[in-house]
Design a protein around this motif. Structure first.
Motif: not given
Length: 444
Positions: A142-143, A284-285, A365-367, A381-382
């Protein structure tokens, strides 16, 4: 707030960097030890090349299975994949850009409904499925994206006499953002910046932040108004809203807008990282791109996100653009041994303790997998900002509808028109017409 589940369900229902490969040569893509099967991953995010190379090396050292990673240069993933997929040692793991991508690559995407990593999805509707109900792709992460700002520069402005706001809490609409940005641009010398916004990157292959990410905002509202998840023909009815923020980026900038067709994303991120700009649109990347720039002055606790306001009536209730577009697919035409080796590799990456650490700390990653605990999320932070918006009940985050865009050719045509507009060679009405006409032609 639209829940994460609802946002990603809409994305799944509705639904890359000049030519060249980094990280391997054609001789590197052979079989693993004793023909037992190997992995060849064609990655589409250049900024994650180094992380994937580290992961590949670690997996090979642990298991003895050869993992090769190649990365397409910016803007050319589809062309590169078309070339690589026909070779004698093609990618065994590649990425599909949502439902449109699946329609192109269906013959090469294996049914992965029974794979362990597929069954570990937090929600079944996150999977990329065909009309037969089978799963052919699984999201990596998720980004989210929006306007990244340096709170240190903003606080310096808010302390000035006559500032148009006293804090970012007051910047909740396009009108307020424009008032603040215009005033900051007039006071850029006092603020020690070259411009409010980092340069708008419109060099060929570098325009994705505008032709895809920025256009997602008005197209989300068009889909919402028409109660659809895709359209064969669009009106681009909110093109003036796109123009609002795009003009602001061009006007309150570190550079003259006529120079934008020569600027890259790296140029833009470097300007922000070195304190020459207070804001930049990205996702956020981008934290690694900022923190690793030589001369970076942006402090980790001073980097924040602002939604991309465009002048819509619901600006104050709008959150970030949060979703996913990159779906992992296994090459159905690869050997059985290579397919198994590739599935084992993906299972390891998203379920083993070592693999998950790479996902969280190296890839950031927010997996979306059940194997990740509530504390196993990136700490940069992002990423924290994305989590903050996901849990903010006062806003509705914008889903990624650009996974339904007709083709890369459509995006390229729109990007070329944007570059002509920025250079003063095209009227805005012609840019909007290009969007509408190119969409209809490509969908047809």
């Amino acid at each position: 707030m639209a829940s994460t589940k609802k946002i990603l369900a809409l994305i799944a229902a509705g639904g890359i960097a000049l030519a060249g490969l980094a990280g391997c040569s054609s001789d590197d893509k052979g079989k693993g030890n004793d023909g037992a099967g190997s992995v060849y991953f064609l990655n589409w995010k250049p900024e994650q090349e180094a992380a994937y190379q580290t992961i590949a090396k670690a997996y090979t050292e642990e298991t003895g299975v050869k993992v090769t990673v190649a990365t397409a240069a910016s803007g050319t993933y589809e062309q590169t994949l078309k070339t690589e997929i026909t070779k004698s040692a093609p990618p065994t793991l590649f990425q599909i850009n949502g439902p449109v991508g699946l329609s192109v690559w269906k013959d090469y995407a294996a049914d992965i409904s029974d794979a362990e990593f597929t069954k570990n999805l937090t929600e079944d509707n996150l999977a990329l499925k065909g009309g037969d109900g089978k799963t052919y792709g699984v999201p990596l992460a998720i980004e989210g994206y929006g306007i990244i700002y340096n709170a240190e520069i903003m606080d310096k402005y808010f302390a000035m006499d006559g500032a148009k706001a006293t804090s970012m809490d007051e910047v909740t609409t396009f009108d307020k953002l424009k008032a603040v940005a215009d005033d900051m641009q007039a006071k850029k010398a006092e603020l020690g910046i070259d411009g409010v916004f980092a340069s708008t990157s419109l060099a060929p292959g570098e325009e994705w932040r505008w032709q895809t990410h920025l256009s997602n905002i008005p197209m989300y509202y068009e889909y919402k108004a028409d109660n659809v998840t895709d359209k064969k023909a669009v009106d681009f009815k909110y093109n003036e809203n796109f123009k609002n923020i795009f003009d602001l980026y061009l006007t309150d900038s570190t550079i003259e807008k006529t120079l934008t067709p020569s600027k890259t994303v790296s140029d833009s991120m470097a300007e922000f990282a070195t304190g020459k700009a207070a804001m930049v649109q990205n996702g956020n990347w981008a934290w690694s791109q900022i923190s690793e720039v030589a001369g970076n002055v942006v402090k980790e606790d001073k980097i924040k996100f602002l939604p991309i306001y465009t002048g819509m009536p619901d600006d104050a209730k709008q959150g970030l653009a949060i979703g996913t577009e990159a779906f992992m697919a296994i090459n159905a035409k690869a050997s059985e041994a290579d397919q198994k080796a590739t599935i084992d590799f993906v299972n390891w990456l998203f379920s083993s303790e070592k693999g998950k650490q790479f996902v969280v700390k190296d890839l950031g990653f927010m997996a979306p997998f059940k194997t990740f605990g509530k504390d196993e999320f990136p700490t940069d932070p992002l990423a924290k900002e994305i989590q903050r918006y996901l849990t903010n009940d006062a806003v509705t985050n914008v889903p990624w509808v650009f996974t339904t865009y007709p083709s890369q050719n459509f995006k390229d045509q729109f990007a070329q028109a944007l570059a002509q507009y920025a250079s003063g060679n095209m009227e805005w009405s012609a840019v909007a017409k290009t969007f509408v006409d190119a969409w209809a032609a490509e969908k047809k």
